[in-house]
Design a protein around this motif. Structure first.
Motif, PDB file in Angstrom:
ATOM      1  N   MET A  67      -9.257 -24.751 -27.466  1.00  0.00           N
ATOM      2  CA  MET A  67     -10.461 -23.711 -26.845  1.00  0.00           C
ATOM      3  C   MET A  67     -10.298 -22.967 -25.733  1.00  0.00           C
ATOM      4  O   MET A  67      -9.882 -23.251 -24.426  1.00  0.00           O
ATOM      5  CB  MET A  67     -11.454 -24.848 -26.583  1.00  0.00           C
ATOM      6  CG  MET A  67     -11.834 -25.534 -27.636  1.00  0.00           C
ATOM      7  SD  MET A  67     -13.445 -26.756 -27.426  1.00  0.00           S
ATOM      8  CE  MET A  67     -12.742 -27.712 -26.179  1.00  0.00           C
ATOM      9  N   ASP A  68     -10.409 -21.631 -25.765  1.00  0.00           N
ATOM     10  CA  ASP A  68     -10.004 -20.762 -24.673  1.00  0.00           C
ATOM     11  C   ASP A  68     -11.236 -19.812 -24.246  1.00  0.00           C
ATOM     12  O   ASP A  68     -12.186 -19.748 -25.229  1.00  0.00           O
ATOM     13  CB  ASP A  68      -8.638 -19.708 -25.171  1.00  0.00           C
ATOM     14  CG  ASP A  68      -7.448 -20.506 -25.245  1.00  0.00           C
ATOM     15  OD1 ASP A  68      -6.697 -20.229 -26.299  1.00  0.00           O
ATOM     16  OD2 ASP A  68      -7.103 -21.465 -24.637  1.00  0.00           O
ATOM     17  N   SER A  69     -11.305 -19.258 -23.228  1.00  0.00           N
ATOM     18  CA  SER A  69     -12.152 -18.389 -22.839  1.00  0.00           C
ATOM     19  C   SER A  69     -13.614 -19.213 -23.024  1.00  0.00           C
ATOM     20  O   SER A  69     -14.489 -18.763 -23.645  1.00  0.00           O
ATOM     21  CB  SER A  69     -12.363 -17.272 -23.584  1.00  0.00           C
ATOM     22  OG  SER A  69     -11.274 -16.456 -23.400  1.00  0.00           O
ATOM     23  N   LEU A  70     -13.829 -20.510 -22.469  1.00  0.00           N
ATOM     24  CA  LEU A  70     -14.818 -21.306 -22.734  1.00  0.00           C
ATOM     25  C   LEU A  70     -15.954 -20.734 -22.000  1.00  0.00           C
ATOM     26  O   LEU A  70     -15.866 -19.975 -20.895  1.00  0.00           O
ATOM     27  CB  LEU A  70     -14.739 -22.678 -22.264  1.00  0.00           C
ATOM     28  CG  LEU A  70     -13.721 -23.693 -23.194  1.00  0.00           C
ATOM     29  CD1 LEU A  70     -13.093 -24.638 -22.678  1.00  0.00           C
ATOM     30  CD2 LEU A  70     -14.559 -23.892 -24.424  1.00  0.00           C
ATOM     31  N   LYS A  71     -17.179 -20.985 -22.525  1.00  0.00           N
ATOM     32  CA  LYS A  71     -18.468 -20.546 -22.386  1.00  0.00           C
ATOM     33  C   LYS A  71     -19.352 -21.651 -22.024  1.00  0.00           C
ATOM     34  O   LYS A  71     -19.268 -22.713 -22.686  1.00  0.00           O
ATOM     35  CB  LYS A  71     -19.105 -19.416 -23.124  1.00  0.00           C
ATOM     36  CG  LYS A  71     -18.274 -18.369 -23.375  1.00  0.00           C
ATOM     37  CD  LYS A  71     -18.926 -17.501 -24.503  1.00  0.00           C
ATOM     38  CE  LYS A  71     -18.104 -16.203 -24.959  1.00  0.00           C
ATOM     39  NZ  LYS A  71     -18.791 -15.478 -25.835  1.00  0.00           N
ATOM     40  N   PRO A  72     -20.449 -21.491 -21.013  1.00  0.00           N
ATOM     41  CA  PRO A  72     -21.257 -22.537 -20.919  1.00  0.00           C
ATOM     42  C   PRO A  72     -22.076 -23.155 -22.269  1.00  0.00           C
ATOM     43  O   PRO A  72     -22.287 -24.242 -22.540  1.00  0.00           O
ATOM     44  CB  PRO A  72     -22.406 -22.012 -19.621  1.00  0.00           C
ATOM     45  CG  PRO A  72     -21.626 -21.066 -18.896  1.00  0.00           C
ATOM     46  CD  PRO A  72     -20.647 -20.573 -19.894  1.00  0.00           C
ATOM     47  N   GLU A  73     -22.458 -22.217 -23.066  1.00  0.00           N
ATOM     48  CA  GLU A  73     -22.747 -22.419 -24.250  1.00  0.00           C
ATOM     49  C   GLU A  73     -22.112 -23.261 -25.438  1.00  0.00           C
ATOM     50  O   GLU A  73     -22.381 -23.638 -26.433  1.00  0.00           O
ATOM     51  CB  GLU A  73     -23.383 -21.214 -25.069  1.00  0.00           C
ATOM     52  CG  GLU A  73     -22.596 -20.073 -25.085  1.00  0.00           C
ATOM     53  CD  GLU A  73     -22.600 -18.983 -24.076  1.00  0.00           C
ATOM     54  OE1 GLU A  73     -22.676 -19.268 -22.913  1.00  0.00           O
ATOM     55  OE2 GLU A  73     -22.564 -17.844 -24.422  1.00  0.00           O
TER      56      GLU A  73
END
Length: 116
Positions: free
Chosen positions: A82-88
């Motif tokens: 998982m890259d460029s993870l976002k709060p969502e």
């Protein structure tokens, strides 16, 4: 019967990366698909990425280009990079396996929290 054990969840800042692992044991020769689902608080469990023995892989639109699912068949293990993870992306992530009779197996879940 198939048993699935996940590892690799945790807390990460937005934009960061995590890798989840899931090791299968038991009747692993019966598995024809493995992957990941997730469930955020107050929401239904949703597909993240699943890959079949035939090489077909499906990703949720929300993770395409950021997440990569892969399998090491010799180790009966599936990974989720998982890259460029976002709060969502914050959710409990569940390992998933399906056998040739379409019986489904689930791991216990691992928490992924992405802070903004």
């Amino acid at each position: 019967q198939v048993r699935l054990v996940e590892s690799g969840g945790g807390l990460v800042q937005a934009g960061g990366s995590l890798r989840l692992s899931c090791a299968a044991s038991g009747s692993t020769s019966s598995i024809n698909a493995m992957g990941w689902y997730r469930q955020a608080p107050g929401k239904q469990r949703e597909l993240v990425a699943v890959t079949t023995n035939g090489g077909v892989t499906n990703y949720a639109d929300s993770v395409k280009g950021r997440f990569t699912v892969s399998r090491d068949n010799a180790k009966n293990t599936v990974y989720l990079q998982m890259d460029s993870l976002k709060p969502e992306d914050t959710a409990v992530y569940y390992c998933y396996a399906r056998d040739r009779k379409y019986f489904e197996y689930w791991g216990q879940g691992t928490q992924v929290t992405v802070s903004s």
